[in-house]
Design a protein around this motif. Structure first.
Motif, PDB file in Angstrom:
ATOM      1  N   SER A  38       0.842  -1.193   0.000  1.00 52.57           N
ATOM      2  CA  SER A  38       0.000   0.000   0.000  1.00 52.57           C
ATOM      3  C   SER A  38       0.881   1.247   0.000  1.00 52.57           C
ATOM      4  N   SER A  39       0.336   2.341  -0.465  1.00 50.35           N
ATOM      5  CA  SER A  39       1.098   3.591  -0.488  1.00 50.35           C
ATOM      6  C   SER A  39       0.231   4.711   0.079  1.00 50.35           C
ATOM      7  N   GLY A  40       0.871   5.616   0.801  1.00 50.35           N
ATOM      8  CA  GLY A  40       0.154   6.769   1.346  1.00 50.35           C
ATOM      9  C   GLY A  40      -0.808   6.430   2.454  1.00 50.35           C
ATOM     10  N   LEU A  41      -0.621   5.297   3.107  1.00 52.53           N
ATOM     11  CA  LEU A  41      -1.530   4.875   4.176  1.00 52.53           C
ATOM     12  C   LEU A  41      -1.093   5.530   5.486  1.00 52.53           C
ATOM     13  N   LYS A  42      -1.900   6.460   5.989  1.00 56.24           N
ATOM     14  CA  LYS A  42      -1.536   7.213   7.189  1.00 56.24           C
ATOM     15  C   LYS A  42      -2.298   6.758   8.427  1.00 56.24           C
ATOM     16  N   ARG A  43      -3.590   6.514   8.270  1.00 52.86           N
ATOM     17  CA  ARG A  43      -4.427   6.075   9.385  1.00 52.86           C
ATOM     18  C   ARG A  43      -5.295   4.924   8.908  1.00 52.86           C
ATOM     19  N   LEU A  44      -5.302   3.841   9.668  1.00 54.05           N
ATOM     20  CA  LEU A  44      -5.993   2.628   9.247  1.00 54.05           C
ATOM     21  C   LEU A  44      -6.755   2.028  10.414  1.00 54.05           C
ATOM     22  N   VAL A  45      -8.036   1.789  10.224  1.00 57.68           N
ATOM     23  CA  VAL A  45      -8.820   0.994  11.176  1.00 57.68           C
ATOM     24  C   VAL A  45      -8.721  -0.451  10.711  1.00 57.68           C
ATOM     25  N   LEU A  46      -8.185  -1.298  11.592  1.00 59.75           N
ATOM     26  CA  LEU A  46      -7.880  -2.681  11.220  1.00 59.75           C
ATOM     27  C   LEU A  46      -8.614  -3.638  12.163  1.00 59.75           C
ATOM     28  N   PRO A  47      -9.854  -3.991  11.846  1.00 59.84           N
ATOM     29  CA  PRO A  47     -10.610  -4.876  12.725  1.00 59.84           C
ATOM     30  C   PRO A  47     -10.201  -6.334  12.532  1.00 59.84           C
ATOM     31  N   SER A  48     -10.353  -7.127  13.568  1.00 64.22           N
ATOM     32  CA  SER A  48     -10.189  -8.574  13.460  1.00 64.22           C
ATOM     33  C   SER A  48     -10.946  -9.200  14.623  1.00 64.22           C
ATOM     34  N   PRO A  49     -11.369 -10.461  14.482  1.00 64.21           N
ATOM     35  CA  PRO A  49     -12.158 -11.087  15.556  1.00 64.21           C
ATOM     36  C   PRO A  49     -11.352 -11.424  16.792  1.00 64.21           C
ATOM     37  N   ASN A  50     -10.030 -11.381  16.704  1.00 67.54           N
ATOM     38  CA  ASN A  50      -9.216 -11.852  17.832  1.00 67.54           C
ATOM     39  C   ASN A  50      -8.267 -10.758  18.331  1.00 67.54           C
ATOM     40  N   GLY A  51      -7.102 -10.600  17.711  1.00 67.13           N
ATOM     41  CA  GLY A  51      -6.116  -9.664  18.218  1.00 67.13           C
ATOM     42  C   GLY A  51      -6.597  -8.228  18.263  1.00 67.13           C
ATOM     43  N   SER A  52      -7.297  -7.773  17.232  1.00 67.01           N
ATOM     44  CA  SER A  52      -7.773  -6.397  17.205  1.00 67.01           C
ATOM     45  C   SER A  52      -8.868  -6.182  18.236  1.00 67.01           C
ATOM     46  N   THR A  53      -9.775  -7.137  18.337  1.00 67.48           N
ATOM     47  CA  THR A  53     -10.852  -7.054  19.335  1.00 67.48           C
ATOM     48  C   THR A  53     -10.277  -6.995  20.748  1.00 67.48           C
ATOM     49  N   ILE A  54      -9.251  -7.797  21.020  1.00 67.44           N
ATOM     50  CA  ILE A  54      -8.605  -7.782  22.337  1.00 67.44           C
ATOM     51  C   ILE A  54      -7.937  -6.441  22.591  1.00 67.44           C
ATOM     52  N   SER A  55      -7.230  -5.917  21.602  1.00 69.96           N
ATOM     53  CA  SER A  55      -6.561  -4.624  21.747  1.00 69.96           C
ATOM     54  C   SER A  55      -7.576  -3.521  22.011  1.00 69.96           C
TER      55      SER A  55
END
Length: 262
Positions: free
Chosen positions: A97-114
């Motif tokens: 990817s290019s120019g990616l500054k802010r990203l919402v990155l959902p996931s059922p496990n690690g992201s949910t825990i974070s």
């Protein structure tokens, strides 16, 4: 109820396990090798701030728009769209990817825990095999500065079809890899590790000579290979190739090495 209270280094599984071992002011390390923390490592390395988000929330687009952030789509959705601009939990999609500054990155496990740990009062760190030496060095310094501080490792695991936790061996290896990194540095904190943490270290030592083979062969790895994501498994197996240390600052992960105010 805090479990493993007598141990300075603790390890538990999934969101409920995180609640049991994480306490205010501790260092909480989330490990989700296939694939949230691997994707997180890659995204932070390419310069993005990463917002974890609960997988089952329905307002993802609204949440991302309010933060002027891109949001990742599901890995299989990205595969179906065949778009070079789609980013997902696939580390390969983030690496190109290019120019990616802010990203919402959902996931059922690690992201949910974070996301769940945002208001715990703990310092939340994301570790994968790719950045485990960098994180081990950062944690070693933090633990040395405060000899009473607790290190809580949260192995994210996976989900069965009914939504219940499936312990995932790759996350046990990831926890063990981090502990091996601390051991390599001669960290005294391992003397105060729980039996659960020692089991993770032994499990990692059993596969350390060929991590890629272990990841490809394990159940989670096979699921991704069958779906056409073998490259993601191979990328996740690369040890110590990244120097980033993703730490949760407010709502988003940033590189702890980045100067304040940048």
């Amino acid at each position: 109820m805090v479990t493993q209270r007598s141990s300075r280094v603790r390890l538990e599984w999934g969101p409920i396990g995180a609640d049991r071992i994480v306490e205010p002011d501790c260092l909480a390390v989330v490990v989700d090798v296939l694939s949230f923390t691997t994707a997180l490592t890659v995204a932070v390395q390419v310069g993005a701030e990463v917002y974890p988000y609960a997988w089952d929330r329905q307002d993802l687009g609204t949440y991302a728009a309010a933060r002027d952030a891109h949001h990742a789509v599901g890995r299989y959705e990205a595969q179906r769209s065949d778009s070079l601009t789609s980013v997902s939990l696939s580390p390969r999609s983030l690496a190109v990817s290019s120019g990616l500054k802010r990203l919402v990155l959902p996931s059922p496990n690690g992201s949910t825990i974070s996301f769940r740990l945002r208001d715990s009062g703990a310092t939340v760190v994301g570790v994968s095999l790719r950045n485990r030496a960098a994180v081990a060095a950062w944690l070693d310094a933090a633990l040395e500065d405060d000899p009473a501080r607790v290190l809580a490792l949260v192995a994210a695991g996976e989900r069965w079809d009914d939504g219940s936790l499936r312990p995932a061996v790759e996350d046990l290896w990831g926890c063990g890899a981090l502990l091996a990194g601390l051991r390599d540095r001669g960290a005294d904190v391992l003397r105060e590790a729980s039996p659960e943490a020692h089991v993770a270290l032994a499990a990692y030592d059993a596969v350390a000579d060929d991590l890629e083979a272990g990841l490809v062969a394990c159940d989670s790895g096979q699921e991704l290979v069958r779906a056409g994501f073998r490259d993601d498994v191979v990328d996740a197996a690369q040890l110590d190739v990244s120097a980033v240390v993703p730490v949760l600052s407010g709502e988003r992960f940033v590189d702890a090495r980045r100067p304040r105010g940048e």
